[in-house]
Write a protein that holds these residues in place. Structure first.
Motif, PDB file in Angstrom:
ATOM      1  N   LEU A  17       0.850  -1.183   0.000  1.00  0.00           N
ATOM      2  CA  LEU A  17       0.000   0.000   0.000  1.00  0.00           C
ATOM      3  C   LEU A  17       0.889   1.237   0.000  1.00  0.00           C
ATOM      4  O   LEU A  17       2.106   1.128   0.147  1.00  0.00           O
ATOM      5  CB  LEU A  17      -0.922  -0.012   1.221  1.00  0.00           C
ATOM      6  N   THR A  18       0.291   2.359  -0.148  1.00  0.00           N
ATOM      7  CA  THR A  18       1.040   3.606  -0.072  1.00  0.00           C
ATOM      8  C   THR A  18       0.489   4.436   1.055  1.00  0.00           C
ATOM      9  O   THR A  18      -0.690   4.347   1.387  1.00  0.00           O
ATOM     10  CB  THR A  18       0.925   4.396  -1.380  1.00  0.00           C
ATOM     11  N   THR A  19       1.405   5.207   1.628  1.00  0.00           N
ATOM     12  CA  THR A  19       0.974   6.055   2.728  1.00  0.00           C
ATOM     13  C   THR A  19       1.516   7.451   2.500  1.00  0.00           C
ATOM     14  O   THR A  19       2.546   7.637   1.835  1.00  0.00           O
ATOM     15  CB  THR A  19       1.466   5.495   4.075  1.00  0.00           C
ATOM     16  N   ALA A  20       0.815   8.406   3.063  1.00  0.00           N
ATOM     17  CA  ALA A  20       1.212   9.794   2.868  1.00  0.00           C
ATOM     18  C   ALA A  20       2.302  10.207   3.848  1.00  0.00           C
ATOM     19  O   ALA A  20       2.865  11.287   3.749  1.00  0.00           O
ATOM     20  CB  ALA A  20      -0.016  10.693   3.020  1.00  0.00           C
ATOM     21  N   GLU A  21       2.614   9.337   4.820  1.00  0.00           N
ATOM     22  CA  GLU A  21       3.609   9.698   5.823  1.00  0.00           C
ATOM     23  C   GLU A  21       5.018   9.499   5.273  1.00  0.00           C
ATOM     24  O   GLU A  21       5.233   8.654   4.415  1.00  0.00           O
ATOM     25  CB  GLU A  21       3.425   8.823   7.057  1.00  0.00           C
ATOM     26  N   PRO A  22       5.977  10.239   5.798  1.00  0.00           N
ATOM     27  CA  PRO A  22       7.374   9.970   5.443  1.00  0.00           C
ATOM     28  C   PRO A  22       7.782   8.583   5.943  1.00  0.00           C
ATOM     29  O   PRO A  22       7.149   8.056   6.853  1.00  0.00           O
ATOM     30  CB  PRO A  22       8.155  11.064   6.168  1.00  0.00           C
ATOM     31  N   ALA A  23       8.856   8.044   5.361  1.00  0.00           N
ATOM     32  CA  ALA A  23       9.232   6.659   5.639  1.00  0.00           C
ATOM     33  C   ALA A  23       9.414   6.383   7.129  1.00  0.00           C
ATOM     34  O   ALA A  23       8.836   5.439   7.678  1.00  0.00           O
ATOM     35  CB  ALA A  23      10.509   6.311   4.879  1.00  0.00           C
ATOM     36  N   ASP A  24      10.232   7.209   7.823  1.00  0.00           N
ATOM     37  CA  ASP A  24      10.479   6.998   9.248  1.00  0.00           C
ATOM     38  C   ASP A  24       9.181   6.986  10.028  1.00  0.00           C
ATOM     39  O   ASP A  24       8.926   6.124  10.870  1.00  0.00           O
ATOM     40  CB  ASP A  24      11.355   8.119   9.812  1.00  0.00           C
TER      41      ASP A  24
ATOM     42  N   VAL B 110       4.683   7.169   0.086  1.00  0.00           N
ATOM     43  CA  VAL B 110       5.699   6.152   0.335  1.00  0.00           C
ATOM     44  C   VAL B 110       5.037   4.794   0.143  1.00  0.00           C
ATOM     45  O   VAL B 110       3.926   4.582   0.618  1.00  0.00           O
ATOM     46  CB  VAL B 110       6.241   6.282   1.780  1.00  0.00           C
ATOM     47  N   ALA B 111       5.719   3.894  -0.561  1.00  0.00           N
ATOM     48  CA  ALA B 111       5.150   2.548  -0.762  1.00  0.00           C
ATOM     49  C   ALA B 111       5.619   1.623   0.352  1.00  0.00           C
ATOM     50  O   ALA B 111       6.792   1.631   0.729  1.00  0.00           O
ATOM     51  CB  ALA B 111       5.568   1.990  -2.117  1.00  0.00           C
ATOM     52  N   VAL B 112       4.697   0.850   0.868  1.00  0.00           N
ATOM     53  CA  VAL B 112       4.977  -0.011   2.009  1.00  0.00           C
ATOM     54  C   VAL B 112       4.446  -1.422   1.728  1.00  0.00           C
ATOM     55  O   VAL B 112       3.391  -1.577   1.110  1.00  0.00           O
ATOM     56  CB  VAL B 112       4.296   0.543   3.283  1.00  0.00           C
ATOM     57  N   GLU B 113       5.204  -2.417   2.165  1.00  0.00           N
ATOM     58  CA  GLU B 113       4.723  -3.802   2.089  1.00  0.00           C
ATOM     59  C   GLU B 113       4.527  -4.323   3.507  1.00  0.00           C
ATOM     60  O   GLU B 113       5.339  -4.071   4.388  1.00  0.00           O
ATOM     61  CB  GLU B 113       5.746  -4.693   1.386  1.00  0.00           C
ATOM     62  N   VAL B 114       3.474  -5.064   3.687  1.00  0.00           N
ATOM     63  CA  VAL B 114       3.213  -5.705   4.974  1.00  0.00           C
ATOM     64  C   VAL B 114       3.002  -7.196   4.712  1.00  0.00           C
ATOM     65  O   VAL B 114       2.286  -7.545   3.771  1.00  0.00           O
ATOM     66  CB  VAL B 114       1.948  -5.137   5.651  1.00  0.00           C
ATOM     67  N   ALA B 115       3.638  -8.028   5.504  1.00  0.00           N
ATOM     68  CA  ALA B 115       3.448  -9.460   5.307  1.00  0.00           C
ATOM     69  C   ALA B 115       3.451 -10.169   6.649  1.00  0.00           C
ATOM     70  O   ALA B 115       4.014  -9.677   7.628  1.00  0.00           O
ATOM     71  CB  ALA B 115       4.545 -10.032   4.420  1.00  0.00           C
TER      72      ALA B 115
ATOM     73  N   ARG C 243      -2.422   3.710   6.308  1.00  0.00           N
ATOM     74  CA  ARG C 243      -3.186   4.515   5.359  1.00  0.00           C
ATOM     75  C   ARG C 243      -3.764   5.744   6.044  1.00  0.00           C
ATOM     76  O   ARG C 243      -3.887   6.783   5.446  1.00  0.00           O
ATOM     77  CB  ARG C 243      -4.354   3.688   4.806  1.00  0.00           C
ATOM     78  N   GLY C 244      -4.090   5.571   7.302  1.00  0.00           N
ATOM     79  CA  GLY C 244      -4.668   6.674   8.040  1.00  0.00           C
ATOM     80  C   GLY C 244      -6.138   6.792   7.762  1.00  0.00           C
ATOM     81  O   GLY C 244      -6.629   6.396   6.695  1.00  0.00           O
ATOM     82  N   PRO C 245      -6.852   7.359   8.705  1.00  0.00           N
ATOM     83  CA  PRO C 245      -8.304   7.463   8.566  1.00  0.00           C
ATOM     84  C   PRO C 245      -8.710   8.452   7.480  1.00  0.00           C
ATOM     85  O   PRO C 245      -9.848   8.427   7.025  1.00  0.00           O
ATOM     86  CB  PRO C 245      -8.757   7.927   9.956  1.00  0.00           C
ATOM     87  N   ASP C 246      -7.744   9.342   7.064  1.00  0.00           N
ATOM     88  CA  ASP C 246      -8.114  10.367   6.082  1.00  0.00           C
ATOM     89  C   ASP C 246      -8.084   9.831   4.656  1.00  0.00           C
ATOM     90  O   ASP C 246      -8.374  10.540   3.715  1.00  0.00           O
ATOM     91  CB  ASP C 246      -7.138  11.564   6.164  1.00  0.00           C
TER      92      ASP C 246
END
Lengths: 504, 326
Positions: free
Chosen positions: A107-114, A457-462, A484-487
């Motif tokens: 998924l992608t998230t709007a937050e910076p990587a850290d 930022v693209a993130v993988e979760v497994a 992803r955040g509620p927004d």
């Protein structure tokens, strides 16, 4: 594991003969082994050499369970050490291809990587994962309790062994029959049967005594289950170091005096008789315990008056709480005292009680005795109802049936190891259940691309299960949602997930 | 009508309804087996490279006629009727147990007859609960068959009128200890039957993989070996701690009743053997090379010990538990 399977199989097979062959020290029928010897005089001694009448105390049975415990301990101790290390070290690093894991989401998230990694880590900590952030990934693991439970289960067997040993080394068992109105003092000589253990303090039994004040039994009168017992109720008054008092002893409700327990396990009749000798003097008076021989309490017993003058008197016969006759002679038709009768034959002579040899109180040694004959020349045998007297010819004496008392059988047990065994059993059950219910799993979050699109930022979760059970729902979703955040009601188009069953 | 007569009639009704459920399940299976053959024939006709009932190694063994794709067929409808009848039978069974309890004015599991009518209930309930989550209707005919058999034995051989118990059973441990034994026994029953179906299916798959063809029309339409194995393992893993609890509760009761928590009475011995067999099963199931068929034998041995403990020990071996009256 293979060793465990083989030894467990052996243990199961080894336990079988003891349930089929009569066993010593198994409470239900103490005479069974003796009978087996009579029936199989050739075979029985050989079987005895193989401990087949004492399977559960035999060296070969002990060998199996001791081997099992040794191999189990050898397996479990390293596992304890490993669990200890694992629970302190960081969860292992993520595999290279997270998308091959059973549960996966990108998924992608709007937050910076850290920030994204921190968010994921916080979400996982809320779900009680152990979490470490290393580089660009979050490593998390949960469910250490599974292995903890498994190890606790296995180690509880060792605790159980200690508990069993405690009872086997320091405890004792005993049996005693007490007639109404009679007393018992807790010293080994007063027991009818006394089975001490290796290190039982035989001289130091709990100081106590009690009197059986009364015993009541009720039986079913409905024809369909006629004679089935319905209630037993013994009233005792006791004295001990801790004080005195009265108590009601019933099945499932023993008398417990400082860990020495008296269990009501049986009962029977003790007819009250008075024996007068040829001079008219009373040489015996009181209740005599008769042992029941069938479920209607047809009971066998003897009355001994060795000091009768001019010659010793002995009586042997039956007590019938509800007298009846069948083809073979007098029997009892109901366990309750509806029509009590005493049917005795008399003997005269030397009862053999003065030469110092021990004798059972339940049998008459008739070697030096003459049966008293009636007018027809056959042994005198006269049914007596309560209050009636049997007079022997030639003024040799008489026996009067005064009344009916009962006796109660008490199983006495002292087992100092049983609390340890109970703790072991609870540990066993708790550990076993935990080890089967808890699902251990690992979860990883990795930032794969810091700029797939402006400000994202693209993130993988497994996630992977370390057990054969399916992964519980919710862990992966919770992390994804947090990232992803509620927004972000509409997840980015690149989001993809899959779930599959563990293919292990 | 008195409670005990009502209870007897309810149990008889339950048997009748269970029999109908069993027939419906059998009819569904028969229809599915026949349909499976037709599919095989069609496929074979179109593609000579046989991909039939037991598709060989390439694809994971799949059902020829999975229930989802046959939902509308007459066979499936009969199967659904079977499940409805099984539910009805279970409700009658439950009512029979409850009225028996009212008749005897105690927990209705104090003798062999009562144990039997309650364990059929727990086995049936386990199956129906499982059916909501797993495609295991093939189990239905066997579970309900076992229930009918047990209830039949209960009303003919084991029957005893409702009444009071002997004093030694007058304890709340009776409720706890026997209830746990009955619940685990019901689940073990489902586990054992699933295990047998698993072994049938697995042999079939192995043969199909080896020979590239298969004769087992019944086995071919069973759920996959994976599904059956998972269901069987789940049942055993669920029941094992309950059985452990039943044994521990029995030991505590024995301590309170006879003065020792373990005395190798035949009933205790066979409970121990059952426990050890299932423990061996769980270990074998976690051992590489033993998983699957080999481990399954241990589970079946455990179940055999359980059944022997109920019938054999009560009827043929004298012991302290002999009051568990026929």
């Amino acid at each position: 594991m293979r060793t465990a399977v083989i030894l467990l199989s052996l243990l199961a097979v080894a336990a079988v003969p003891g349930s089929v062959l009569p066993q010593r020290n198994v409470a239900s029928d103490p005479q069974a082994v003796v009978r087996y010897f009579v029936q199989h005089p050739e075979l029985a001694p050989w079987m005895d050499r193989l401990s087949l009448f004492n399977v559960y105390g035999s060296p070969w049975f002990a060998a199996i369970y001791l081997l099992l415990l040794v191999s189990m301990t050898g397996c479990v101790l390293p596992r304890c050490a490993r669990l200890w290390r694992e629970s302190r070290a960081a969860p292992p690093p993520a595999p290279r291809h997270l998308s091959r894991e059973p549960e996966y989401a990108s998924l992608t998230t709007a937050e910076p990587a850290d920030q994204a990694l921190e968010t994921a880590a916080a979400a996982l900590r809320r779900r009680r994962f152990r979490v470490r952030i290393v580089g660009d990934e979050v490593r998390a693991e949960k469910g250490y309790l599974r292995e903890t439970g498994n190890l606790a289960f296995h180690l509880s067997l060792l605790v159980l062994l200690v508990g069993i040993a405690g009872g086997r080394l320091y405890g004792f068992e005993g049996r005693v029959a007490i007639a109404e109105g009679s007393s018992f003092t807790n010293v080994s000589a007063e027991y009818d049967e006394f089975f001490p253990s290796v290190w039982t303090d035989v001289e130091g039994l709990e100081p106590l005594s009690f009197t059986l004040d009364s015993f009541d039994a009720e039986f079913e009168t409905d024809p369909a289950k006629l004679g089935e017992p319905r209630s037993f109720d013994a009233r005792v008054s006791y004295e001990s170091e801790e004080g005195s008092g009265t108590a009601q002893v019933k099945p499932n409700s023993p008398l417990d005096i400082n860990e020495t327990k008296f269990f009501l396990t049986g009962h029977g009749y003790a007819p009250e008789v008075t024996v007068r000798d040829g001079t008219g003097a009373v040489t015996f008076s009181g209740p005599v315990i008769f042992l029941p021989s069938d479920s209607n309490f047809t009971s066998d017993g003897v009355v001994k008056a060795p000091d009768a003058q001019p010659v010793g008197l002995g009586f042997q016969g039956l007590f019938l709480p509800t007298a009846a006759t069948d083809g073979r002679g007098p029997v009892s038709a109901f366990p309750g005292p509806v029509d009590p009768q005493l049917v005795m034959t008399a003997f005269t002579g030397d009862l053999g009680m003065s030469d110092g040899t021990t004798q059972s109180v339940y049998t008459l040694d008739t070697t030096n005795l003459e049966p008293v004959l009636g007018e027809d020349g056959s042994p005198l045998r006269q049914p007596l109802a309560v209050g009636e007297t049997m007079r022997l010819p030639d003024d040799q004496g008489s026996l009067t049936f005064d009344g009916v008392s009962r006796f109660a059988n008490f199983q006495v047990a002292y087992d100092p190891g049983k609390e340890i065994s109970l703790v072991a059993a609870l540990l066993l059950l708790g550990g076993l259940t935990t080890s089967l219910v808890i699902r251990r799993r690992r979860l990883w979050v990795r930032v794969t691309d810091t700029a797939p699109a402006e400000g994202f930022v693209a993130v993988e979760v497994a996630m992977r299960s370390l057990t054969r059970r399916q992964l519980p729902a919710g862990d992966l979703e919770a992390v994804s949602l947090a990232l992803r955040g509620p927004d972000t009601p509409n997840p980015s188009p690149s989001t993809q997930t899959h779930t599959q069953e563990p293919n292990r | 009508m008195t409670w005990d007569l009502l209870s007897d009639n309810l149990i008889y009704s339950a048997i009748a309804v269970y029999v109908l459920a069993m027939l419906a399940y059998a009819a569904e299976t028969a229809a599915r087996v026949n349909r499976g053959v037709e599919v095989t024939a069609e496929v074979t006709a179109e593609a000579p490279v046989a991909v039939g009932a037991g598709a060989p190694a390439a694809a994971p063994p799949s059902r020829v006629a999975p229930s989802s794709s046959t939902a509308g067929t007459p066979g499936a409808r009969v199967g659904a009727v079977g499940s409805s009848l099984a539910v009805l039978g279970l409700l009658l069974n439950l009512a029979g147990v409850v009225t028996r309890g009212l008749a005897a004015e105690r927990a209705p599991w104090g003798n062999m007859y009562e144990f039997a009518i309650v364990i059929t209930m727990t086995a049936g309930a386990t199956y129906l609960a499982l059916l909501r989550r797993q495609p295991v209707r093939d189990l239905g005919a066997w579970i309900v068959g076992a229930i009918v058999l047990t209830l039949g034995l209960a009303v003919t051989v084991l029957y005893t009128p409702a009444g009071d118990l002997v004093p030694v059973l007058d304890s709340y441990w009776l409720v706890v200890h026997v209830a746990a034994a009955i619940i685990s026994g019901g689940v073990f029953t489902v586990g054992a039957l699933t295990t047998i179906l698993f072994m049938v299916r697995q042999r079939h798959d192995a043969r199909a993989a080896r020979l590239g063809r298969t004769r087992g029309r019944y086995a071919a339409q069973l759920p996959t070996a994976d599904t059956l194995s998972r269901v069987a393992r789940g049942a055993h893993v669920f029941a094992f701690p309950i059985w452990t609890f039943a044994v521990i509760a029995g030991a505590i009761w024995a301590e309170n009743s006879w003065g020792r928590y373990w005395g190798w009475d035949p009933k205790e011995t066979w409970a121990f053997i059952t426990w050890v067999c299932y423990a061996a099963y769980l270990h074998a199931d976690a051992t590489t090379g033993w998983r699957g068929s080999r481990a399954s034998w241990f589970a079946l041995a455990g179940y055999a010990a359980f059944v022997f403990n109920f019938f054999g020990v009560n009827m043929w071996i004298p012991g302290l538990h002999s009051y568990a009256g026929v």
